[in-house]
Design a protein around this motif. Sequence first.
Motif, short mmCIF file in Angstrom:
data_model
loop_
_atom_site.label_atom_id
_atom_site.label_comp_id
_atom_site.label_asym_id
_atom_site.label_seq_id
_atom_site.Cartn_x
_atom_site.Cartn_y
_atom_site.Cartn_z
N LYS A 64 39.81 31.86 68.59
CA LYS A 64 38.94 31.95 67.48
C LYS A 64 38.50 33.40 67.28
CE LYS A 64 34.37 29.89 66.14
NZ LYS A 64 32.97 29.32 66.69
N ALA A 65 38.51 33.75 65.93
CA ALA A 65 38.11 35.20 65.65
C ALA A 65 36.78 35.73 66.48
CB ALA A 65 37.85 35.43 64.26
N PRO A 66 37.03 37.08 66.84
CA PRO A 66 35.86 37.55 67.75
C PRO A 66 34.71 37.47 67.02
CG PRO A 66 37.70 39.11 67.64
CD PRO A 66 38.05 37.82 66.40
N GLU A 67 33.40 37.42 67.78
CA GLU A 67 32.26 37.28 67.16
C GLU A 67 31.21 38.25 68.09
OE1 GLU A 67 30.80 33.00 66.32
OE2 GLU A 67 32.64 32.59 67.29
N GLY A 68 30.48 38.87 67.54
CA GLY A 68 29.42 39.76 68.25
C GLY A 68 30.08 41.08 68.43
N GLN A 69 29.55 41.94 69.18
CA GLN A 69 29.87 43.26 69.23
C GLN A 69 31.15 43.40 70.40
OE1 GLN A 69 28.31 45.42 67.50
NE2 GLN A 69 27.07 43.75 66.71
N GLY B 69 39.00 29.82 74.46
CA GLY B 69 39.73 30.62 73.06
C GLY B 69 38.38 30.14 71.86
N GLY B 70 37.69 29.39 72.16
CA GLY B 70 36.74 29.17 71.04
C GLY B 70 36.86 27.88 70.20
N LEU B 71 35.85 27.06 69.85
CA LEU B 71 36.10 26.00 68.92
C LEU B 71 34.58 26.04 68.28
CD1 LEU B 71 37.39 22.85 71.10
CD2 LEU B 71 38.62 24.23 69.11
N VAL B 72 33.67 25.26 68.86
CA VAL B 72 32.48 25.38 68.24
C VAL B 72 31.70 26.53 68.74
CG1 VAL B 72 30.10 24.19 68.02
CG2 VAL B 72 32.29 22.71 68.19
N GLY B 73 31.90 26.93 69.95
CA GLY B 73 31.47 28.03 70.62
C GLY B 73 32.29 29.06 70.53
N PRO B 74 31.91 30.23 70.59
CA PRO B 74 32.77 31.51 70.58
C PRO B 74 33.78 31.60 71.49
CG PRO B 74 30.72 32.01 71.29
CD PRO B 74 30.37 30.73 71.00
N ASN B 75 34.77 32.44 71.22
CA ASN B 75 35.96 32.87 72.13
C ASN B 75 35.35 33.68 73.52
OD1 ASN B 75 38.33 33.89 73.16
ND2 ASN B 75 39.00 34.45 71.18
N LEU B 76 35.78 33.11 74.63
CA LEU B 76 34.97 33.87 75.57
C LEU B 76 36.29 34.87 76.33
CD1 LEU B 76 33.27 30.60 77.30
CD2 LEU B 76 32.34 32.85 75.77
N THR B 77 37.30 34.78 75.84
CA THR B 77 38.56 35.61 76.28
C THR B 77 38.73 36.94 75.65
OG1 THR B 77 40.27 34.79 74.66
CG2 THR B 77 39.61 33.19 76.62
N ASP B 78 38.09 37.30 74.65
CA ASP B 78 38.02 38.60 73.80
C ASP B 78 37.00 39.46 74.69
OD1 ASP B 78 35.71 37.79 72.78
OD2 ASP B 78 36.75 37.31 70.88
#
Length: 182
Positions: free
Chosen positions: A174-179, A109-118
């Motif tokens: 974590k809130a979505p990041e990227g496209q 779900g993301g911490l330092v790194g982005p959320n990988l589930t969205d």
Amino acid sequence: MSSRDPDNLLDHDYDGIKEFDNPLPKWWLWLFYGAIIWSAIYVPWAHLGGHLPGAEYEAEVKEAEALHPRKEPGAGFDLAAAAVDQGRIAKGKATFDKLCMPCHGPQGGGLVGPNLTDNHWIHGGKMENIVKTITDGVPEKGMISWKSQLSPDDIVSAAAFIKSLKGTNPANPKAPEGQPEE
Ligand code: HEC
């Protein structure tokens, strides 16, 4: 210099210094002529024949690259099949739990790194994108390159596991990041 032939003494007088007309030694002359002959062969060979050091280096690099082509990360794997291979996904989860969890969270779900589930991706969410991100990393953003620690096969498995996370609902995402992607 009593052995010198006084007839060879030149007429000039340089403030009292007189000069003999001695021929140059034969070995010296032949070295000199040899250098001229050699340059006539060497200069066209090197400059026109493409044998300057820079050109030879580039030719050697080209030859080496032809022997060992640069491989794109994931080359040689059937990535579409890997993404749905349960064995791989389980293997990828083991890698994730050991190495990736500290930054991407226990459930991705993301911490330092982005959320990988969205469905948002900074570096692309296709298998080949994910494999490339894991292989090369994004060192300037804190995601290291894993190619020295994980085999290409392990990286494909890790990517398959990440693919399988899509749409799971981790705690505290974590809130979505990227496209957004499909
Ligand atoms: C030290 C922290 C850290 C570790 C450990 C880590 N990551 Fe990352 N990861 C990041 C950061 C930070 C980013 C975001 C990079 C950016 O902003 O460009 C990222 C990005 C990614 C992305 C791209 C996400 C996107 O939106 O495009 C993937 C895929 C990924 N990591 C997989 C992994 C895998 C697999 C592992 C374990 C083998 C791993 N990460 C271990 C910090 C880490």
